[in-house]
Design an enzyme around this catalytic site. Structure first.
Site, PDB file in Angstrom:
ATOM      1  N   CYS A 103       1.002  -1.477   0.709  1.00  0.00           N
ATOM      2  CA  CYS A 103      -0.132   0.083   0.435  1.00  0.00           C
ATOM      3  C   CYS A 103       0.588   1.540  -0.273  1.00  0.00           C
ATOM      4  CB  CYS A 103      -0.542   0.206   1.291  1.00  0.00           C
ATOM      5  SG  CYS A 103      -1.859  -0.918   1.623  1.00  0.00           S
ATOM      6  N   HIS A 123     -10.180  -4.188   3.896  1.00  0.00           N
ATOM      7  CA  HIS A 123     -10.529  -4.844   3.118  1.00  0.00           C
ATOM      8  C   HIS A 123     -12.252  -5.426   4.223  1.00  0.00           C
ATOM      9  CE1 HIS A 123      -6.704  -6.706   1.739  1.00  0.00           C
ATOM     10  NE2 HIS A 123      -7.101  -5.315   1.203  1.00  0.00           N
ATOM     11  N   GLU A 146     -28.531  10.799   8.439  1.00  0.00           N
ATOM     12  CA  GLU A 146     -27.368  11.607   9.285  1.00  0.00           C
ATOM     13  C   GLU A 146     -26.192  11.051   9.434  1.00  0.00           C
ATOM     14  OE1 GLU A 146     -27.726  14.224  13.147  1.00  0.00           O
ATOM     15  OE2 GLU A 146     -28.875  14.068  11.048  1.00  0.00           O
ATOM     16  N   HIS A 211     -11.940  -5.155  -3.603  1.00  0.00           N
ATOM     17  CA  HIS A 211     -11.003  -5.488  -2.321  1.00  0.00           C
ATOM     18  C   HIS A 211     -11.833  -5.003  -1.533  1.00  0.00           C
ATOM     19  CE1 HIS A 211      -6.296  -4.243  -2.830  1.00  0.00           C
ATOM     20  NE2 HIS A 211      -7.217  -4.479  -1.446  1.00  0.00           N
TER      21      HIS A 211
END
EC number: 4.2.1.109
Length: 250
Positions: A103, A123, A146, A211
């Site tokens: 990542c 995930h 809300e 994903h």
């Protein structure tokens, strides 16, 4: 202890471990999936970013297992540097070598493009299911709920060109999140994520089809709130869709 770490419970490396345990219990980062990174916005160098490593059970993560980077993207410290050739956790095989999270380039994109204070990747099954129910869509929209008020109202500053928070979204506002298609390798999502961030200045998250989701915020606590609020909204959206209730009220 390395100068990159501290015993303070509010230090980014310690907060990542705390949040990973919380998110694991929520079912968001199971099976070593997902990741969290935090920028040290209150530290001496606010460009320092702490990133959870790849392939580690998130609920067992330890502070010294973090990678440390400096924006725009230089890796300053690897947990392998302090491990004497062995992993820092007894859970891992002696031959294990820490790797940066896949990542990482996506996290760095959020910091460099949005000046984020933290970026979360989960995930979440709600995120995955929402992208499946609307598989023909490139964005997810929802209004008149809300919980939308927990999300930031973002605008592009005409002078600086930067996206800034100008308040909170309101009940009548429509939350719009871009959806990008998944790729075989996480890092290959980088271009699509950057394009989505650029094209959706009002969004604080990007859904990845089949994903999960990337969520960022100006601080770690804001990112946590946004992530929780969006997951709530996605879960509600799935139920509304099943009941035949439109997600955007006319």
């Amino acid at each position: 202890m390395s100068s990159f770490f501290s015993d303070s419970p509010t230090h980014p490396a310690n907060l990542i471990c705390e949040l990973c345990r919380l998110f694991y219990n929520n079912g968001w980062v199971t099976g070593t999936g997902g990741g969290i990174s935090i920028r040290d916005v209150d530290g001496p160098n606010p460009n320092i970013v702490y990133i959870a490593p790849s392939g580690i059970q998130k609920e067992r993560l330890q502070p010294r297992e973090m990678f440390v980077a400096e924006l725009p993207g230089k890796i300053l410290r690897s947990p392998n540097d302090d491990s004497d050739g062995q992993p820092l956790s007894p859970d891992l095989a002696k031959s294990f070598r820490y790797k940066p999270s896949a990542c990482t380039p996506l996290f760095l994109s959020c910091y460099n493009m949005r000046d984020a204070g933290a970026c979360i990747h989960t995930h979440s099954q709600n995120a995955v299911m929402a992208t499946l129910l609307f598989e023909d869509k490139v964005e997810f929209s929802m209004s008149h709920i809300e919980q939308i008020k927990a999300l930031p109202h973002l605008q592009v500053d005409s002078d600086t060109g930067k996206v800034q928070k100008v308040g909170s979204m309101q009940f009548y506002d429509t939350m719009v999140l871009p959806i990008i298609d998944n790729t075989p390798h996480e890092e290959d999502l980088t271009d699509s994520l950057q394009e989505a961030i650029k094209n959706y200045p009002g969004a604080t998250a990007v859904l990845v089809r089949r994903h999960g989701i990337y969520v960022w915020g100006e601080t770690v606590w804001k990112a946590k709130v946004y992530n929780e609020a969006i997951d709530y909204l996605l879960e509600l959206a799935i139920k509304m869709h099943q009941a035949g209730i439109p997600l955007v009220k006319k």
